[in-house]
Every structure is written in structure tokens, then in C-alpha cells.
Design a protein around this motif. Sequence first.
Motif, PDB file in Angstrom:
ATOM      1  N   ALA A  39       0.825  -1.211   0.000  1.00 39.83           N
ATOM      2  CA  ALA A  39       0.000   0.000   0.000  1.00 39.83           C
ATOM      3  C   ALA A  39       0.858   1.260   0.000  1.00 39.83           C
ATOM      4  CB  ALA A  39      -0.922  -0.009   1.219  1.00 39.83           C
ATOM      5  N   THR A  40       1.967   1.227   0.722  1.00 42.43           N
ATOM      6  CA  THR A  40       2.868   2.378   0.763  1.00 42.43           C
ATOM      7  C   THR A  40       3.382   2.699  -0.631  1.00 42.43           C
ATOM      8  OG1 THR A  40       3.591   1.839   3.019  1.00 42.43           O
ATOM      9  CG2 THR A  40       5.002   3.300   1.742  1.00 42.43           C
TER      10      THR A  40
ATOM     11  N   PHE B 295       0.488   4.176  -2.685  1.00 40.25           N
ATOM     12  CA  PHE B 295       0.133   5.528  -2.236  1.00 40.25           C
ATOM     13  C   PHE B 295       1.184   6.548  -2.648  1.00 40.25           C
ATOM     14  CE2 PHE B 295       0.084   9.056   0.746  1.00 40.25           C
ATOM     15  CZ  PHE B 295      -1.268   9.390   0.793  1.00 40.25           C
TER      16      PHE B 295
ATOM     17  N   GLY C 284       0.489   8.117  -8.012  1.00 40.44           N
ATOM     18  CA  GLY C 284       0.471   8.005  -6.561  1.00 40.44           C
ATOM     19  C   GLY C 284      -0.466   9.013  -5.912  1.00 40.44           C
ATOM     20  N   CYS C 285      -1.126   8.594  -4.861  1.00 42.71           N
ATOM     21  CA  CYS C 285      -2.048   9.472  -4.125  1.00 42.71           C
ATOM     22  C   CYS C 285      -1.311  10.650  -3.491  1.00 42.71           C
ATOM     23  CB  CYS C 285      -2.763   8.695  -3.031  1.00 42.71           C
ATOM     24  SG  CYS C 285      -3.445   7.101  -3.540  1.00 42.71           S
ATOM     25  N   ALA C 286      -0.037  10.423  -3.142  1.00 44.93           N
ATOM     26  CA  ALA C 286       0.740  11.428  -2.428  1.00 44.93           C
ATOM     27  C   ALA C 286       0.942  12.700  -3.245  1.00 44.93           C
ATOM     28  CB  ALA C 286       2.092  10.853  -2.026  1.00 44.93           C
TER      29      ALA C 286
ATOM     30  N   HIS D  65      -2.370  14.469  -2.210  1.00 39.10           N
ATOM     31  CA  HIS D  65      -2.727  14.468  -0.787  1.00 39.10           C
ATOM     32  C   HIS D  65      -1.526  14.546   0.143  1.00 39.10           C
ATOM     33  CE1 HIS D  65      -6.951  13.726  -1.667  1.00 39.10           C
ATOM     34  NE2 HIS D  65      -6.556  12.853  -2.571  1.00 39.10           N
TER      35      HIS D  65
ATOM     36  N   ALA E 282      -0.327  12.302   3.836  1.00 37.10           N
ATOM     37  CA  ALA E 282      -1.791  12.285   3.669  1.00 37.10           C
ATOM     38  C   ALA E 282      -2.468  13.447   4.376  1.00 37.10           C
ATOM     39  CB  ALA E 282      -2.385  10.959   4.145  1.00 37.10           C
TER      40      ALA E 282
ATOM     41  N   ASP F  17      -6.821  -2.940  -4.439  1.00 40.54           N
ATOM     42  CA  ASP F  17      -6.144  -1.642  -4.336  1.00 40.54           C
ATOM     43  C   ASP F  17      -6.879  -0.737  -3.359  1.00 40.54           C
ATOM     44  OD1 ASP F  17      -4.249  -2.300  -6.329  1.00 40.54           O
ATOM     45  OD2 ASP F  17      -5.526  -1.501  -7.922  1.00 40.54           O
TER      46      ASP F  17
ATOM     47  N   LEU G 215      -5.359   0.559   0.226  1.00 43.54           N
ATOM     48  CA  LEU G 215      -5.140   2.007   0.335  1.00 43.54           C
ATOM     49  C   LEU G 215      -5.965   2.586   1.472  1.00 43.54           C
ATOM     50  CD1 LEU G 215      -5.093   3.172  -3.402  1.00 43.54           C
ATOM     51  CD2 LEU G 215      -3.209   3.363  -1.758  1.00 43.54           C
TER      52      LEU G 215
ATOM     53  N   TYR H 193      -4.345   1.695   4.655  1.00 43.75           N
ATOM     54  CA  TYR H 193      -3.075   2.429   4.796  1.00 43.75           C
ATOM     55  C   TYR H 193      -3.305   3.865   5.278  1.00 43.75           C
ATOM     56  CZ  TYR H 193       1.219   4.857   3.459  1.00 43.75           C
ATOM     57  OH  TYR H 193       2.339   5.643   3.461  1.00 43.75           O
ATOM     58  N   VAL H 194      -4.156   4.607   4.579  1.00 43.02           N
ATOM     59  CA  VAL H 194      -4.329   6.026   4.945  1.00 43.02           C
ATOM     60  C   VAL H 194      -4.990   6.166   6.313  1.00 43.02           C
ATOM     61  CG1 VAL H 194      -4.380   6.845   2.564  1.00 43.02           C
ATOM     62  CG2 VAL H 194      -6.530   6.269   3.699  1.00 43.02           C
TER      63      VAL H 194
END
Length: 222
Positions: free
Chosen positions: A120-121, A124, A135-137, A140, A144, A210, A214, A217-218
Motif C-alpha cells: 500500500a505504501t 500511495f 500516486g495518491c501522495a 494528498h 496524507a 487496491d 489504500l 493504509y491512509v
Amino acid sequence: MKKLIAAASLCVASFSVQAAIVVPEYDVNAGKQIAETVCAACHGVDGVSVVPAQPNLGGQNVKYLYKQLVNFKAGYRKNGIMQSQVANLSQQDLANVAGYYASQAPWGVGFGNPATNQEATKLFLGGDKSRGIIGCAGCHGPDAAGNTWAAFPRLGGQHSQYIATQLKLFRAAGREDDIDSDDQKRANDAAKEGEKGMMQTVASKLSDRDIRILADYVSAVH
């Protein structure tokens, strides 16, 4: 690092097509009164929800909160309960509520899944180039914490159940799934109806796994 920079650039480009979010000057005390009578049952008086399906709001970015409330009132974001709750609130009321919850202490931290943390890291922070997932990063933040200027929400510590639900709603809209009810999709990340926003685009490429890893993780990021 290059992946994060590229993702951030895409997010800025996506946001730039939308009108800047300007929150009216707000009254925190007035917002508290509304929160106590209208919002507390689901979100808590201090913005900490005891119901995993409902989001924590305390310490969330004020622009994001205001935008969501305005979108619910306008019907751009669909949810029967929320739309009924804000139906009788004025734009000033919405600003007051957003300002009140944003002024509260940030919520705590949830619990992640050690078994999927590494996977997940990676997703993300860096996404998955082979599937075209950014990537979400990039939007966000690596912690996060969100982006106040761009009205991207804080995700760290949020209920994993709520995060998973929202990702599935964005995915349904992004894939244009044949779903009868509009409240089973979320498309208010776009500049206007009929367009696809960043969240729809990203979520459309996520599998159920996924989304699950995720969300876990967050929930544990702080």
C-alpha cells in the motif's frame, strides 16, 4: 521523487481548470450551533465520528469542507441524507459549519494492516506505472495531510470504511458504470458535470484490492 513531482503536476493541472474556491468570512460560534443540532449525530460535535461509514471532519481543510457542502446543496454531489441536511442552510451557514469543523482538533489515527502495508505504501507514494496509476501522495501529500490551497482533503487517520466507499463511488463514475442511482457515483471532482476529474480518472484504474489496502493504509497514516 520524479513520480511524486509528476503526480503533483497533474493535480495542479486538474485543479487549475476549476474556479478558485473562496470561502466567505465565517463565524465559528454560529457554525458550532448548527453542528450541534444538524451534524453531530453523524460527525460528532468536535468532528470525530464514531460511525466508520461517516467521515471525521475535525481539522479538515476549510476549503474542502465548504466545497463539499456547497456541492451537496446544489446536488452536484449526491447523498440523500446530506442533501436533506443542508437543504435549509444558507451559503453563509455552510461557510460557518465548514469554518467550525476546520477549527477543531484533527481526528486521531486508525489502524492499518501490517500484511499489506508495504504494498500500500508503494501504491500511495508512487502509484503503479504499469497500470497508469499515479500516486495518491502527489495530491494528498506523503503524510496524507492534504493540500489546503488546492482544497485537496486530509486523508490520514480517516475511517478506512469511508475512504473505501468514496473510492468506489469515484470509480463507478470514472468507469461510467451502468448504475441506476446517481448516489452510487461521485463525480464532484470535475470542473463541471459531464467531465471526468482527477479522482474519477485515478479510481477507475483501481481494483477492489487496491482500494482495500489504500483505505487501510491512509487510516493509519499520521
